[in-house]
Design an enzyme around this catalytic site. Sequence first.
Site, PDB file in Angstrom:
ATOM      1  CD  GLU A  99     -51.612 -20.458  20.124  1.00 47.85           C
ATOM      2  OE1 GLU A  99     -51.177 -20.837  19.049  1.00 47.85           O
ATOM      3  OE2 GLU A  99     -51.511 -19.288  20.527  1.00 47.85           O
ATOM      4  CB  CYS A 112     -54.645 -15.627  28.848  1.00 48.78           C
ATOM      5  SG  CYS A 112     -55.690 -15.055  27.518  1.00 48.78           S
ATOM      6  CB  CYS A 119     -63.024 -17.160  17.487  1.00 43.88           C
ATOM      7  SG  CYS A 119     -64.248 -16.003  18.177  1.00 43.88           S
ATOM      8  CB  CYS A 123     -62.904  -9.386  15.705  1.00 39.96           C
ATOM      9  SG  CYS A 123     -64.337  -9.569  16.799  1.00 39.96           S
ATOM     10  CB  CYS A 126     -59.030 -10.946  16.556  1.00 34.47           C
ATOM     11  SG  CYS A 126     -58.673 -12.328  17.656  1.00 34.47           S
ATOM     12  CG  HIS A 227     -62.281  -3.647  20.457  1.00 33.76           C
ATOM     13  ND1 HIS A 227     -61.453  -3.526  21.540  1.00 33.76           N
ATOM     14  CD2 HIS A 227     -62.526  -4.983  20.335  1.00 33.76           C
ATOM     15  CE1 HIS A 227     -61.194  -4.723  22.032  1.00 33.76           C
ATOM     16  NE2 HIS A 227     -61.837  -5.608  21.326  1.00 33.76           N
ATOM     17  CB  CYS A 345     -54.307  -9.197  23.373  1.00 35.94           C
ATOM     18  SG  CYS A 345     -54.316  -9.103  25.131  1.00 35.94           S
TER      19      CYS A 345
HETATM   20  N1  SAH Z   1     -63.912 -13.208  22.273  1.00 35.40           N
HETATM   21  C1  SAH Z   1     -63.660 -12.599  23.547  1.00 35.40           C
HETATM   22  C2  SAH Z   1     -62.499 -13.244  24.249  1.00 35.40           C
HETATM   23  C3  SAH Z   1     -61.150 -13.023  23.578  1.00 35.40           C
HETATM   24  S1  SAH Z   1     -60.432 -11.710  24.406  1.00 35.40           S
HETATM   25  C4  SAH Z   1     -63.475 -11.099  23.351  1.00 35.40           C
HETATM   26  O1  SAH Z   1     -63.269 -10.678  22.220  1.00 35.40           O
HETATM   27  O2  SAH Z   1     -63.577 -10.365  24.314  1.00 35.40           O
HETATM   28  C5  SAH Z   1     -59.179 -11.186  23.423  1.00 35.40           C
HETATM   29  C6  SAH Z   1     -58.921  -9.716  23.670  1.00 35.40           C
HETATM   30  O3  SAH Z   1     -57.796  -9.339  22.921  1.00 35.40           O
HETATM   31  C7  SAH Z   1     -60.075  -8.867  23.187  1.00 35.40           C
HETATM   32  O4  SAH Z   1     -60.246  -7.709  23.931  1.00 35.40           O
HETATM   33  C8  SAH Z   1     -59.601  -8.566  21.787  1.00 35.40           C
HETATM   34  O5  SAH Z   1     -60.278  -7.546  21.211  1.00 35.40           O
HETATM   35  C9  SAH Z   1     -58.148  -8.288  22.049  1.00 35.40           C
HETATM   36  N2  SAH Z   1     -57.328  -8.358  20.850  1.00 35.40           N
HETATM   37  C10 SAH Z   1     -57.584  -9.093  19.749  1.00 35.40           C
HETATM   38  N3  SAH Z   1     -56.621  -8.914  18.832  1.00 35.40           N
HETATM   39  C11 SAH Z   1     -55.726  -8.044  19.360  1.00 35.40           C
HETATM   40  C12 SAH Z   1     -54.505  -7.501  18.902  1.00 35.40           C
HETATM   41  N4  SAH Z   1     -53.991  -7.849  17.733  1.00 35.40           N
HETATM   42  N5  SAH Z   1     -53.842  -6.666  19.719  1.00 35.40           N
HETATM   43  C13 SAH Z   1     -54.330  -6.358  20.936  1.00 35.40           C
HETATM   44  N6  SAH Z   1     -55.466  -6.862  21.431  1.00 35.40           N
HETATM   45  C14 SAH Z   1     -56.170  -7.694  20.652  1.00 35.40           C
END
Ligand code: SAH
Length: 359
Positions: A99, A112, A119, A123, A126, A227, A345
């Site tokens: 996506e 984006c 991945c 995490c 996510c 985070h 995100c």
């Molecule tokens: N793997 C890299 C690139 C992905 S960025 C990284 O983690 O930085 C995706 C961003 O969205 C990251 O900052 C992640 O922590 C954030 N993110 C992931 N899940 C989210 C959610 N449910 N709500 C808000 N932000 C989120």
Amino acid sequence: MTLAGKKPNLLDLSFHQLEALLVSLGEPPFRARQVWQWLWQKAVASPLSMTNLSKALRERLAEAAEIRMPRVAQKLESSDGTVKFVLDLDEGENAASIETVLIPEKTHYTQCLSTQAGCAMACTFCRTGQMGLTRNLTPGEILGQILVAKAHLAAVDTRLNLRNLVFMGMGEPLLNYNNLLQAIEALHHPQGLDFSTRRITVSTVGIVPGILEFGRSGMGALAVSLHAPTQELREKIMPKAAKALPLNKLIETLKQIPLKPRETITFEYVLLGGVNDSLQQAKELVRILSHVKGKVNLIAYNESPGLPYKTPDPAAVEAFQKALWDKGITVTLRKSKGRDIFAACGQLLAAHEMGEEKE
Ligand code: SAH
């Protein structure tokens, strides 16, 4: 696998590789500039359409290689103007879905971009992390997302340009380091997509040695998904990343990255209700920020079905932000866009790919 799939994809070639290909076809290397423009500025679908090349060369090029663009499987438009594209890549055993999201801002668009299908970092908050890794994207697949977005914009909005690129889609960019770097190098090419370094941000959980190499390369800005202000909490919410590079080592590594006078490192901090959004935690975050020239980008968690976290209380968000602000830290609150189409995100997940995997 179709026969056609075996030809190299011109979008996967670096400028030098394209020169070498043209030389192997009996052409002077400077011919690469023309072909590059057809690929990245005119976005043609076939070498046969490169009309300022001789017919013979077009045919030889089409014999030797082809152009494979990501296929738009779905296009979802949010009420706030955000557009999410679900893209199908390649075929056969290399088939994958990813996506990409196009976000309208006041003066421009931001895109984006994904760097991997799925991945490996897992995490816990996510959505993409729950999929596991399918595979790395090739340079042409990373850049193909931009061609798709530009084609869309050419049809619907010629007022605003696509100006900023953030590698914050699916995947961990620094775990696909070589392809990421080749893609960014191509992005900078003046005869190509021509994006300046300042318009490119790579977001990472913190991977060594990639974070140091990228930081030192000066090829784009760095955003670090922090985070949590302590190793203990970080290990709970992003165990793989935190164990691979503990917080103190992450900070030590960031200190080694040279920053120009106005450059900073962005720390992304997803506020998870009741987990990492207390005032005490804000104070601990301030302490970390005293070691690195950084700013903080807060994001209120977007709830995702099946994941155990909650959006923080708006009062907690405000208090957290103020606690940082009062200590002189630059802090922004990222407004989530595209929530109604699950483009926000951490919500990126190619649902129909999960379906395909089960077949
Ligand atoms: N793997 C890299 C690139 C992905 S960025 C990284 O983690 O930085 C995706 C961003 O969205 C990251 O900052 C992640 O922590 C954030 N993110 C992931 N899940 C989210 C959610 N449910 N709500 C808000 N932000 C989120």
